[in-house]
Design a protein around this motif. Structure first.
Motif, short mmCIF file in Angstrom:
data_model
loop_
_atom_site.label_atom_id
_atom_site.label_comp_id
_atom_site.label_asym_id
_atom_site.label_seq_id
_atom_site.Cartn_x
_atom_site.Cartn_y
_atom_site.Cartn_z
N TYR A 1 7.41 48.28 40.09
CA TYR A 1 7.07 47.14 39.21
C TYR A 1 5.84 46.40 39.75
CZ TYR A 1 11.63 48.53 37.64
OH TYR A 1 12.67 49.29 37.17
N ILE A 2 5.75 46.33 41.07
CA ILE A 2 4.63 45.62 41.71
C ILE A 2 3.33 46.39 41.47
CG2 ILE A 2 3.70 44.91 43.97
CD1 ILE A 2 6.72 44.50 44.79
N GLU A 3 3.41 47.72 41.64
CA GLU A 3 2.22 48.57 41.51
C GLU A 3 1.72 48.58 40.06
OE1 GLU A 3 -0.46 49.86 43.58
OE2 GLU A 3 1.31 49.94 44.85
N ALA B 1 19.72 55.42 46.22
CA ALA B 1 19.12 54.32 45.44
C ALA B 1 19.25 53.00 46.20
CB ALA B 1 19.76 54.23 44.07
N ASN B 2 20.40 52.80 46.85
CA ASN B 2 20.58 51.55 47.65
C ASN B 2 19.60 51.52 48.81
OD1 ASN B 2 22.58 50.54 46.07
ND2 ASN B 2 24.24 51.49 47.26
N LYS B 3 19.53 52.67 49.50
CA LYS B 3 18.66 52.74 50.68
C LYS B 3 17.18 52.58 50.30
CE LYS B 3 18.26 56.32 53.68
NZ LYS B 3 18.67 57.68 54.00
N GLU C 1 13.78 49.15 48.04
CA GLU C 1 12.43 48.56 48.17
C GLU C 1 11.38 49.48 47.54
OE1 GLU C 1 11.19 45.58 49.13
OE2 GLU C 1 13.32 45.05 49.06
N ALA C 2 11.54 50.81 47.75
CA ALA C 2 10.57 51.77 47.18
C ALA C 2 10.61 51.71 45.67
CB ALA C 2 10.88 53.18 47.67
N ILE C 3 11.81 51.54 45.11
CA ILE C 3 11.93 51.49 43.65
C ILE C 3 11.34 50.17 43.12
CG2 ILE C 3 13.62 51.40 41.74
CD1 ILE C 3 15.32 53.38 43.54
N LYS C 4 11.56 49.10 43.88
CA LYS C 4 11.00 47.78 43.50
C LYS C 4 9.47 47.84 43.46
CE LYS C 4 11.64 43.27 45.28
NZ LYS C 4 12.16 42.54 46.44
N PHE D 1 6.23 58.38 40.36
CA PHE D 1 5.33 57.68 39.44
C PHE D 1 4.67 56.49 40.16
CE2 PHE D 1 5.15 55.29 35.09
CZ PHE D 1 3.80 55.59 34.97
N THR D 2 5.45 55.82 40.99
CA THR D 2 4.89 54.69 41.76
C THR D 2 3.70 55.17 42.59
OG1 THR D 2 7.10 53.77 41.90
CG2 THR D 2 5.47 52.84 43.40
N GLU D 3 3.88 56.34 43.20
CA GLU D 3 2.80 56.89 44.03
C GLU D 3 1.57 57.21 43.15
OE1 GLU D 3 1.84 57.05 46.96
OE2 GLU D 3 0.33 58.63 46.91
#
Ligand SMILES: Cc1ncc(COP(=O)(O)O)c(C=O)c1O
Length: 391
Positions: free
Chosen positions: A62-64, A51-53, A56-59, A274-276
């Motif tokens: 919200y942007i998408e 999760a730390n690494k 950015e992917a997790i962030k 889900f972001t994808e």
């Protein structure tokens, strides 16, 4: 829209006619790949370090979603389902005995149950707006009810689960803004198949799930929360350490973004998948999807209604890619057997989950077809051919 590429990206559509995107759709390959890749990293390094690494992917989630809905990332919370998002939104509104909620005859079963639970527990009154002859909400009646009851909340399901009706959520939004009333939209069946713009709708909360027309993994969803709600410091009744800071032995301070509607523990693999899915939908373009789906569902409804003994049940001025019908002679089991034997994936809506609508329509069940942009007009012709054969 490159339909050939989209079908290549959708492994599940090669060997069947998949008409159940309103239930749980087919994920594009890239969604599955991103989810599995993330899990594989967790297998090697453990969930916390990944999760730390992958912060950015997790962030990016919200942007998408912000791009999808035309809002800022700070207004989005991840949720595990539509119902999760909806319950948290409702719990943030400080209802007291005698307050009221205005909703519709066509709101989702779980929303209706939640309102009735508030009625039982807190003595919150629940009122339902009249429908127009075309089955949409009667906005004039809504204004009368608003003036009479001064509700704390207006709640509308954009597209019901059991019919293709598209409610005029923008008109309701205008009224809610005019009378300064909180407005909650259940967009579970519209996000991913229609352009949904929270600025145009003017809502305070909007909920959706990942697995339906957005084609994400199960166990995902989101909640949009307006600036108005954030500035009023509304927060879910039971928040955890993600949503609040424990500031002294006997006090806590909620954070100021929509993330206060999340719990700390989440499936990060599901969020990345889900972001994808949302990125994929944004790339195909919601205007393209909406136009293409309109062609599919219009053709499907028209052809079904021309078959003897089939009754199309959708009513409304504007209809979406949820097509419901029954057969006046065949039993449900026979119809389902025929569809299953021919690899036509569909679902059935029963009266229990559409109590008001199906009581008015005088039906106990309806077959629900929900084609999406990976489907083709040829598939629709084949299904129509099959159903013509039995009538
Ligand atoms: C209109 C509508 N709202 C809410 C839901 C519930 O979604 P979830 O199961 O993700 O909580 C559904 C599911 O079918 C739905 O159709």
């Amino acid at each position: 829209m490159d339909i050939n590429q989209i079908r290549k990206d959708t492994l599940g559509c090669a060997d069947k006619t998949f008409f159940n995107s309103a239930g749980s759709s087919l994920m594009p390959q890239s969604v599955v790949r991103k989810t599995i890749d993330y899990l594989k990293e967790e297998e090697l390094y453990g969930g916390y370090s990944v999760a730390n690494k992958q912060a950015e992917a997790i962030k990016q989630f919200y942007i998408e979603v912000g791009k999808l809905l035309n809002c800022s990332a700070a207004n989005i919370a991840f949720a595990t389902s539509n119902t999760d998002a909806y319950a948290k939104a409702l719990s943030s509104i400080p209802f007291e005995s005698g307050d009221s909620i205005i909703t519709t005859d066509d709101d989702y079963i779980s929303n209706q149950i939640a309102f009735l639970s508030l009625k039982k527990r807190l003595k919150v009154e629940v009122y339902r707006v009249k429908n127009l002859a075309n089955h949409e909400i009667d906005v004039e009646d809504l204004e009368i009810l608003i003036k009479k009851h001064q509700p704390k909340l207006v709640a509308v399901t954009h597209i019901p689960t059991n019919s293709g009706l598209i409610q005029d959520v923008e008109a309701v939004g205008q009224l809610c803004r005019k009378h300064d009333i909180l407005y909650l939209v259940d967009a579970c069946q519209s996000v991913g198949q229609l352009e949904v713009d929270v600025q145009k709708i003017g809502c305070d909360f909007l909920t959706a799930t990942g697995r339906k027309f957005l084609r994400g993994p199960r166990g995902t969803g989101f909640l949009y929360v307006s600036e108005k709600v954030l500035s009023q410091n509304l927060a879910p009744m039971l928040i955890d350490m993600k949503g609040g800071n424990w500031t002294s032995f006997d006090d806590y301070e909620p954070i100021h973004t929509a993330k206060k509607f999340e719990y700390w523990e989440q499936s990060c693999a599901a969020i990345v998948g889900f972001t994808e899915a949302v990125r994929y939908a944004n790339e195909v373009g919601l205007a393209n999807i909406q136009n293409y789906n309109l062609q599919l569902s219009t053709e499907l409804r028209k052809s079904l209604s021309e078959i003897p003994n089939i009754e199309v049940l959708d009513q409304g001025n504007r209809l979406a890619s949820i097509v419901t019908f029954r057969h006046q002679k065949l039993e449900l089991a026979e119809l389902q057997k025929l569809l299953s034997n021919n690899q036509i994936y569909h679902s059935v809506s029963f009266k229990g989950s559409a109590l008001i609508d199906f009581t008015k329509k005088n039906v106990d069940w309806a077959i629900r077809f929900s084609p999406h942009y990976f489907n083709t007009l040829e598939e629709i012709e084949e299904v129509i051919e099959l159903l013509r054969g039995i009538s």
